[in-house]
Design an enzyme around this catalytic site. Sequence first.
Site, mmCIF file in Angstrom:
data_model
loop_
_atom_site.group_PDB
_atom_site.id
_atom_site.type_symbol
_atom_site.label_atom_id
_atom_site.label_comp_id
_atom_site.label_asym_id
_atom_site.label_seq_id
_atom_site.Cartn_x
_atom_site.Cartn_y
_atom_site.Cartn_z
ATOM 1 N N PHE A 5 -1.125 -2.349 -4.261
ATOM 2 C CA PHE A 5 -0.448 -1.703 -5.373
ATOM 3 C C PHE A 5 0.193 -2.787 -6.222
ATOM 4 O O PHE A 5 1.131 -3.456 -5.795
ATOM 5 C CB PHE A 5 0.628 -0.710 -4.922
ATOM 6 C CG PHE A 5 1.281 -0.022 -6.091
ATOM 7 C CD1 PHE A 5 0.679 1.069 -6.678
ATOM 8 C CD2 PHE A 5 2.470 -0.507 -6.623
ATOM 9 C CE1 PHE A 5 1.257 1.682 -7.799
ATOM 10 C CE2 PHE A 5 3.053 0.101 -7.730
ATOM 11 C CZ PHE A 5 2.445 1.198 -8.319
ATOM 12 N N ASP A 60 2.037 -11.566 -5.303
ATOM 13 C CA ASP A 60 2.820 -10.534 -5.974
ATOM 14 C C ASP A 60 4.075 -10.276 -5.153
ATOM 15 O O ASP A 60 4.065 -9.542 -4.177
ATOM 16 C CB ASP A 60 1.984 -9.254 -6.107
ATOM 17 C CG ASP A 60 2.727 -8.139 -6.830
ATOM 18 O OD1 ASP A 60 3.957 -8.250 -6.987
ATOM 19 O OD2 ASP A 60 2.079 -7.150 -7.219
ATOM 20 N N LYS A 110 11.364 -6.131 -10.806
ATOM 21 C CA LYS A 110 12.299 -5.225 -10.150
ATOM 22 C C LYS A 110 13.698 -5.830 -10.026
ATOM 23 O O LYS A 110 14.476 -5.784 -10.957
ATOM 24 C CB LYS A 110 11.735 -4.753 -8.811
ATOM 25 C CG LYS A 110 10.460 -3.916 -8.980
ATOM 26 C CD LYS A 110 10.122 -3.143 -7.755
ATOM 27 C CE LYS A 110 8.794 -2.401 -7.899
ATOM 28 N NZ LYS A 110 8.804 -1.361 -8.954
#
Length: 426
Positions: A165, A250, A279
């Site tokens: 994801f 990531d 984030k």
Amino acid sequence: MTAVHAASRTAGAGAGASGGSIAGSAATVAALAAEDHALAHNYKPLPVVVASADGAWLTDIDGRRYLDGLAAYSAVNFGHGNPRLLAAARDQLDRVTLTSRAFVNDRLGPFAERLTALAGMDMMLPMNTGAEAVESAIKVSRAWGYRVKGVPADRATIVVANGNFHGRTTTIVSFSDDPVARDDFGPFTPGFRSVPYGDAEALEAAMDDTVVAVLLEPIQGEAGVVIPPADYLAAVRAVCDRFGALFIADEIQSGLGRTGATFETTRVGVRPDLMTLGKALGGGIVPVSAVVGSASVLGVLRPGEHGSTFGGNPLAAAVGTEVVAILEEGTFQARAAAGEAVLRSALEPLVGNGVVGHRIAGLWAGIDIDPSLGSGRDVSLAMMERGVLVKDTHGSTIRFAPPLVVTDDEIQLAADALADAIRSLG
């Protein structure tokens, strides 16, 4: 039952517009109805309407308090209303918030210097969202492949992992194997090759001269906090080196303190060529993301080839600089590392008692519930009624990722709520 749990149970019965067993006051019902009627249905949130937050706690519009077990997918690692981050934002709001990259602002350069030093990298490319950071890394690695490695035009391949994801843009969902992310969104972008996550031999078999990069999550978050074998990331690094490809890590969810280290790749002793960050980089205040990497890779970009109106804006840079300052102190990383043992101890008695397994890295857990008891959403709703908010993923798995300010007692409170929720479903 704690006072928090008891208060949560007194909200009243009836299903909200988004589903669940608590409707609450007329104001709550109205807010849920507005959510259902005026917003596109791309989310199915729990039927709780948050009005304020502090530290590890959320308060709804009826005054009920909930332990936050999601931290906005780790965007709020440093706690809701962190005073240092709020002060940095407020100070910058009075000065200048946006100039675009057409001009130089006084906050972006210092932010870049501090962030690259923290990451042990040479350069950074500022963006806004995690998906933008990943898209940027894809573009950069392709340009590097053509301009440095010498891959023939339009032949660049990027190897990714099953269960990944990395975002929801059309290019990124092109290499997702999640039908919810992919179905009805084609045609898809070519140039990606997927292999089983955690299998270094499968990765090596997929490599050839067209591969410009391997893009992986050091720990797969959306998949349910899937942790690879201990030697996997080192093997990925070695495979990339043998085939002259970049390793893109990531770290949007795994980085910035969540696993007990500043970066998960650093924790396992591996240096990628590029890292995507997001984030928590914005402290839960503004969207901030970045690609950090070596000058030999990020240096391939030329003026005009990539950009963002808001990327690197002064407000984002001010908040991001304070995030880096907090991480430089190491307190939150240490808290996540110490909290891991508490979380393991709290969850272990539940294994075999409704929990069939769990995976934990720092203050980040994927908890697999016996599917005969219900779905992950069923468990999330039952925990909501007991004053703890978590998020389901993929069937009967829930994720627990509280703000890193969470106390040991609050971790145990969450485990107690899970145990009680499981009993209620049994």
